[in-house]
Write a protein that holds these residues in place. Structure first.
Motif, PDB file in Angstrom:
ATOM      1  N   ALA A   1      -6.727   8.370   4.443  1.00  0.00           N
ATOM      2  CA  ALA A   1      -5.965   8.800   3.271  1.00  0.00           C
ATOM      3  C   ALA A   1      -4.488   8.943   3.613  1.00  0.00           C
ATOM      4  CB  ALA A   1      -6.521  10.123   2.746  1.00  0.00           C
ATOM      5  N   GLY A   2      -4.194   9.494   4.804  1.00  0.00           N
ATOM      6  CA  GLY A   2      -2.797   9.624   5.224  1.00  0.00           C
ATOM      7  C   GLY A   2      -2.130   8.275   5.394  1.00  0.00           C
ATOM      8  N   ALA A   3      -2.867   7.314   5.978  1.00  0.00           N
ATOM      9  CA  ALA A   3      -2.310   5.972   6.151  1.00  0.00           C
ATOM     10  C   ALA A   3      -2.045   5.307   4.812  1.00  0.00           C
ATOM     11  CB  ALA A   3      -3.269   5.122   6.984  1.00  0.00           C
ATOM     12  N   LYS A   4      -3.001   5.472   3.874  1.00  0.00           N
ATOM     13  CA  LYS A   4      -2.805   4.876   2.545  1.00  0.00           C
ATOM     14  C   LYS A   4      -1.614   5.522   1.836  1.00  0.00           C
ATOM     15  CE  LYS A   4      -7.615   3.513   1.748  1.00  0.00           C
ATOM     16  NZ  LYS A   4      -8.813   3.721   0.910  1.00  0.00           N
ATOM     17  N   ALA A   5      -1.524   6.838   1.929  1.00  0.00           N
ATOM     18  CA  ALA A   5      -0.400   7.523   1.287  1.00  0.00           C
ATOM     19  C   ALA A   5       0.926   7.101   1.912  1.00  0.00           C
ATOM     20  CB  ALA A   5      -0.590   9.041   1.408  1.00  0.00           C
ATOM     21  N   SER A   6       0.935   6.944   3.255  1.00  0.00           N
ATOM     22  CA  SER A   6       2.162   6.513   3.922  1.00  0.00           C
ATOM     23  C   SER A   6       2.548   5.100   3.508  1.00  0.00           C
ATOM     24  CB  SER A   6       1.959   6.586   5.440  1.00  0.00           C
ATOM     25  OG  SER A   6       3.115   6.145   6.115  1.00  0.00           O
ATOM     26  N   ASP A   7       1.539   4.208   3.423  1.00  0.00           N
ATOM     27  CA  ASP A   7       1.821   2.838   2.982  1.00  0.00           C
ATOM     28  C   ASP A   7       2.349   2.829   1.551  1.00  0.00           C
ATOM     29  OD1 ASP A   7       1.044   1.897   5.426  1.00  0.00           O
ATOM     30  OD2 ASP A   7      -1.019   1.432   4.786  1.00  0.00           O
ATOM     31  N   ALA A   8       1.722   3.624   0.678  1.00  0.00           N
ATOM     32  CA  ALA A   8       2.170   3.668  -0.717  1.00  0.00           C
ATOM     33  C   ALA A   8       3.591   4.211  -0.817  1.00  0.00           C
ATOM     34  CB  ALA A   8       1.216   4.523  -1.542  1.00  0.00           C
TER      35      ALA A   8
ATOM     36  N   ALA B   1     -17.435  16.497  10.873  1.00  0.00           N
ATOM     37  CA  ALA B   1     -16.035  16.718  11.236  1.00  0.00           C
ATOM     38  C   ALA B   1     -15.345  15.403  11.575  1.00  0.00           C
ATOM     39  CB  ALA B   1     -15.951  17.693  12.415  1.00  0.00           C
ATOM     40  N   GLN B   2     -16.041  14.538  12.298  1.00  0.00           N
ATOM     41  CA  GLN B   2     -15.463  13.232  12.621  1.00  0.00           C
ATOM     42  C   GLN B   2     -15.243  12.413  11.358  1.00  0.00           C
ATOM     43  OE1 GLN B   2     -18.108  11.461  15.465  1.00  0.00           O
ATOM     44  NE2 GLN B   2     -17.506  12.835  17.135  1.00  0.00           N
ATOM     45  N   GLY B   3     -16.217  12.470  10.426  1.00  0.00           N
ATOM     46  CA  GLY B   3     -16.061  11.743   9.165  1.00  0.00           C
ATOM     47  C   GLY B   3     -14.888  12.267   8.352  1.00  0.00           C
ATOM     48  N   ILE B   4     -14.753  13.594   8.307  1.00  0.00           N
ATOM     49  CA  ILE B   4     -13.638  14.193   7.560  1.00  0.00           C
ATOM     50  C   ILE B   4     -12.304  13.800   8.192  1.00  0.00           C
ATOM     51  CG2 ILE B   4     -12.552  16.387   6.971  1.00  0.00           C
ATOM     52  CD1 ILE B   4     -15.356  17.563   6.705  1.00  0.00           C
ATOM     53  N   ALA B   5     -12.243  13.833   9.529  1.00  0.00           N
ATOM     54  CA  ALA B   5     -11.004  13.458  10.212  1.00  0.00           C
ATOM     55  C   ALA B   5     -10.656  11.993   9.948  1.00  0.00           C
ATOM     56  CB  ALA B   5     -11.141  13.719  11.711  1.00  0.00           C
ATOM     57  N   GLN B   6     -11.685  11.121  10.015  1.00  0.00           N
ATOM     58  CA  GLN B   6     -11.441   9.703   9.740  1.00  0.00           C
ATOM     59  C   GLN B   6     -10.967   9.491   8.305  1.00  0.00           C
ATOM     60  OE1 GLN B   6     -11.455   7.315  11.908  1.00  0.00           O
ATOM     61  NE2 GLN B   6     -11.026   5.677  10.452  1.00  0.00           N
ATOM     62  N   THR B   7     -11.599  10.197   7.351  1.00  0.00           N
ATOM     63  CA  THR B   7     -11.178  10.083   5.950  1.00  0.00           C
ATOM     64  C   THR B   7      -9.749  10.571   5.764  1.00  0.00           C
ATOM     65  OG1 THR B   7     -13.480  10.434   5.262  1.00  0.00           O
ATOM     66  CG2 THR B   7     -11.769  10.747   3.600  1.00  0.00           C
ATOM     67  N   ALA B   8      -9.422  11.678   6.436  1.00  0.00           N
ATOM     68  CA  ALA B   8      -8.056  12.205   6.336  1.00  0.00           C
ATOM     69  C   ALA B   8      -7.048  11.219   6.919  1.00  0.00           C
ATOM     70  CB  ALA B   8      -7.968  13.552   7.052  1.00  0.00           C
TER      71      ALA B   8
END
Length: 203
Positions: free
Chosen positions: A129-136, A119-126
């Motif tokens: 991914a959210g940060a990358k999408a926001s930057d893009a 769960a921690q890994g999934i949250a970190q990945t999310a």
């Protein structure tokens, strides 16, 4: 369990011997004259019956001993042995069930820890991914705004150039008309354009 059976047999034998000794002591006491000189008249304690009493006592003792050692005590020993085996099996089953319960508890704790880790890994990945999408998205928006601004600046510059050309032509025409009216002689178009350009440059 044979040890228990032999122990019970010895206890039965000692009990029978004690009973025999008690009867013998009673018979001897009955055979002894009392203080009043009279003899006991109770039949079992009559010396005339001692032989038959001792015979039947021996027969009874042998029968009781055989019955205790061959029938009662083996059955009692087998019952105790069966009960001990049942208790042992129950204890073994309880131990096995306890071990299984402990194994299940450990497996549950391990699965829970892995689930938390996942769960921690999934949250970190999310989050990543959210940060990358926001930057893009931000970069795309900035690029779009920059392109629109450049296009607007180009449009403004083009409009300004066109407007300045119109102003220059209109100024030249006005200058020719003013000079012609004041002097009565119209200047050439090149002279009017040069005068307008000079005025715009210094203005």
């Amino acid at each position: 369990m044979p040890v228990r059976s032999s122990g019970f047999a010895r206890q039965g034998w000692l009990l029978a011997v004690g009973s025999f000794a008690t009867l013998a002591a009673g018979a001897a006491q009955a055979a002894t004259p009392g203080l009043s000189g009279e003899k006991a008249s109770f039949p079992p304690f009559d010396p005339a019956h001692f032989a038959s009493n001792l015979f039947w006592l021996a027969v009874t003792f042998a029968a009781l001993y055989w019955l205790m050692s061959k029938v009662a005590l083996p059955r009692l020993g087998s019952i105790l042995e069966e009960r001990a085996e049942t208790i042992g099996r129950d204890l073994d089953q309880a131990t096995q069930m306890q071990a299984k319960a402990e194994d299940m508890a450990q497996a549950y704790e391990k699965a829970l820890a892995e689930a938390r880790k996942n769960a921690q890994g999934i949250a970190q990945t999310a989050r990543e991914a959210g940060a990358k999408a926001s930057d893009a998205q931000r970069h795309a928006t900035e690029a779009e705004l920059a392109a629109k601004m450049a296009q607007a600046e180009a449009t403004i510059a083009k409009t300004k150039t066109k407007a300045m050309g119109n102003v220059r032509d209109l100024g030249s025409d006005i200058a020719v008309a003013i000079v012609a009216k004041l002097t009565g002689q119209a200047p050439s178009a090149s002279e009017a354009s040069a005068a307008v350009d000079q005025a715009l440059t210094h203005g």
